[in-house]
Design a protein around this motif. Structure first.
Motif, PDB file in Angstrom:
ATOM      1  N   PHE A 298       0.828  -1.206   0.000  1.00  0.00           N
ATOM      2  CA  PHE A 298       0.000   0.000   0.000  1.00  0.00           C
ATOM      3  C   PHE A 298       0.864   1.259   0.000  1.00  0.00           C
ATOM      4  CE2 PHE A 298      -2.697   3.196   2.168  1.00  0.00           C
ATOM      5  CZ  PHE A 298      -3.798   3.159   1.331  1.00  0.00           C
ATOM      6  N   VAL A 299       1.826   1.293   0.902  1.00  0.00           N
ATOM      7  CA  VAL A 299       2.712   2.465   0.991  1.00  0.00           C
ATOM      8  C   VAL A 299       3.522   2.632  -0.289  1.00  0.00           C
ATOM      9  CG1 VAL A 299       4.691   3.442   2.218  1.00  0.00           C
ATOM     10  CG2 VAL A 299       2.809   2.410   3.510  1.00  0.00           C
ATOM     11  N   ASP A 300       4.049   1.529  -0.820  1.00  0.00           N
ATOM     12  CA  ASP A 300       4.813   1.608  -2.071  1.00  0.00           C
ATOM     13  C   ASP A 300       3.944   2.108  -3.214  1.00  0.00           C
ATOM     14  OD1 ASP A 300       7.048   0.694  -0.763  1.00  0.00           O
ATOM     15  OD2 ASP A 300       6.915  -1.365  -1.528  1.00  0.00           O
ATOM     16  N   GLY A 301       2.699   1.644  -3.273  1.00  0.00           N
ATOM     17  CA  GLY A 301       1.794   2.093  -4.323  1.00  0.00           C
ATOM     18  C   GLY A 301       1.497   3.567  -4.237  1.00  0.00           C
ATOM     19  N   LEU A 302       1.360   4.078  -3.018  1.00  0.00           N
ATOM     20  CA  LEU A 302       1.135   5.516  -2.849  1.00  0.00           C
ATOM     21  C   LEU A 302       2.344   6.321  -3.315  1.00  0.00           C
ATOM     22  CD1 LEU A 302      -0.625   5.801   0.639  1.00  0.00           C
ATOM     23  CD2 LEU A 302      -1.673   5.841  -1.619  1.00  0.00           C
ATOM     24  N   ARG A 303       3.526   5.825  -3.013  1.00  0.00           N
ATOM     25  CA  ARG A 303       4.745   6.566  -3.341  1.00  0.00           C
ATOM     26  C   ARG A 303       5.067   6.531  -4.834  1.00  0.00           C
ATOM     27  NH1 ARG A 303       8.062   4.447   1.975  1.00  0.00           N
ATOM     28  NH2 ARG A 303       7.454   6.162   3.355  1.00  0.00           N
ATOM     29  N   THR A 304       4.754   5.393  -5.480  1.00  0.00           N
ATOM     30  CA  THR A 304       5.135   5.232  -6.890  1.00  0.00           C
ATOM     31  C   THR A 304       3.999   5.520  -7.867  1.00  0.00           C
ATOM     32  OG1 THR A 304       4.526   2.879  -6.952  1.00  0.00           O
ATOM     33  CG2 THR A 304       6.770   3.434  -6.222  1.00  0.00           C
TER      34      THR A 304
END
Length: 335
Positions: A298-304
């Protein structure tokens, strides 16, 4: 998200919230607030994890703000209103499975939120380490092209216990009121795993049974499905299986053109090559991993800006598969 340390608020401080909070800590997020209608539960979780803000009303928490993500781990009836409140506040949404009680409600929720915020469903079974091993072996081509899959779950959690209620009712009292139980609450995970492994599926036939006393929802199920290019998949389960653990265990068999993978509880191996291929997973010791993996995604998806694997649109397909089981079994499904 430019902030290297996402700020999270959690709604729902029941049993599963422990694993959610551990996962947010593991991925470096800062949980700034918790909310639960039962204030004592919220206070206990806040004290356990050193969280400063405690609420019994989500509206108050959103009014105070100060967070980028809301993790909705409350009961299913709270998912849609809390997700809408988050979207109205510009807060990204992670919601515990199932997204909503029905496909119709889920579609309406997705339409209402649109692209105002990012929206992921916390469907974590496909991220459990033994299932991840099966996925990796399939992706590596170890068994060739998949042609058949069969998954099952067995547990004794709804078997009678002398002098007290069944284990799962003690652990999850809300099940006493569930008109839809095994498929809606548990085997939705297994349907999602099958979708992840073999692609799109549709239900051909299903039968549901009720073996436990005084419970309205099914505790036994058998499901037949079809997939691409004539693939057949089956899923069956029972939570009234004497001798099995109270928390159910799973078995999966995936047959390919060049081999067959079996996952039997915690052991994964290729048939005929057991000695050289077997991997054993410490299921209890590594239980937290699927939560950590989901939060990290989830966090990676928000950042990328990359799509979530369990995006709300993907999860609607799992909900559709789950709901079609009840239709095939002749059970009424709300519109």
């Amino acid at each position: 998200m430019a902030d290297p340390k996402p700020r999270v608020a959690l709604i729902g401080c029941g049993l599963i919230s422990l694993y959610h909070l551990r996962a947010w800590r593991a991925v470096g997020a800062d949980v700034v607030a918790v909310c639960d209608l039962e204030g004592d539960k919220a206070k206990a979780r806040a004290a356990e994890f050193g969280i400063g803000r405690v609420y019994t009303k989500a509206t108050d928490m959103f009014a105070d703000g100060g967070f980028d993500i809301v993790d909705i781990a409350a009961s299913v009836d709270a998912h849609a209103p809390m997700a809408r409140l988050a979207a109205d506040s510009g807060v990204h949404v992670m919601v515990q499975k199932p997204m909503c009680a029905t496909v119709a409600e889920a579609r309406q929720l997705v339409d209402d939120i649109g692209d105002r915020v990012r929206f992921m469903v916390h469907e974590n079974y496909r991220f459990r380490p033994h299932y991840m091993t099966v996925r990796r072996w399939i992706d590596e081509g170890r068994i060739g092209k998949v042609r058949h899959a069969a998954i099952s779950c067995r547990g004794s959690g709804l078997c009678e216990r002398e002098g007290t209620v069944p284990f799962l009712i003690e652990r999850q009292p809300y099940l006493k009121g569930f008109q839809r139980n095994l498929v809606f609450e548990t085997m939705i995970h297994h349907l999602d795993v099958l979708r992840c492994l073999v692609g799109s599926l549709h239900v051909v036939a299903a039968r549901l049974g009720r073996l436990a006393k005084d419970l309205p929802g099914e505790d036994t199920a058998a499901i037949l499905m079809e997939g691409p290019n004539g693939l057949i998949a089956t899923a069956d389960g029972s939570l009234c299986a004497p001798g099995y653990p109270q928390l159910h265990g799973d078995r999966l068999e995936v047959i390919g053109t060049a081999g067959t993978i079996i996952m039997d509880l915690n052991r994964v191996y290729i048939v005929g090559r057991e000695t050289e291929t077997v991997e054993e997973v410490d299921l209890l010791g590594r239980y937290q991993e699927c939560f950590d993996t989901a939060m990290r995604a989830f966090v990676d998806g928000l950042r990328t800006g990359q799509p979530f694997e369990t995006d709300r649109l993907d999860n609607i397909q799992t909900l559709e598969l789950m709901e079609s089981v009840y239709r095939a079994a002749g059970a009424e499904v709300a519109a």
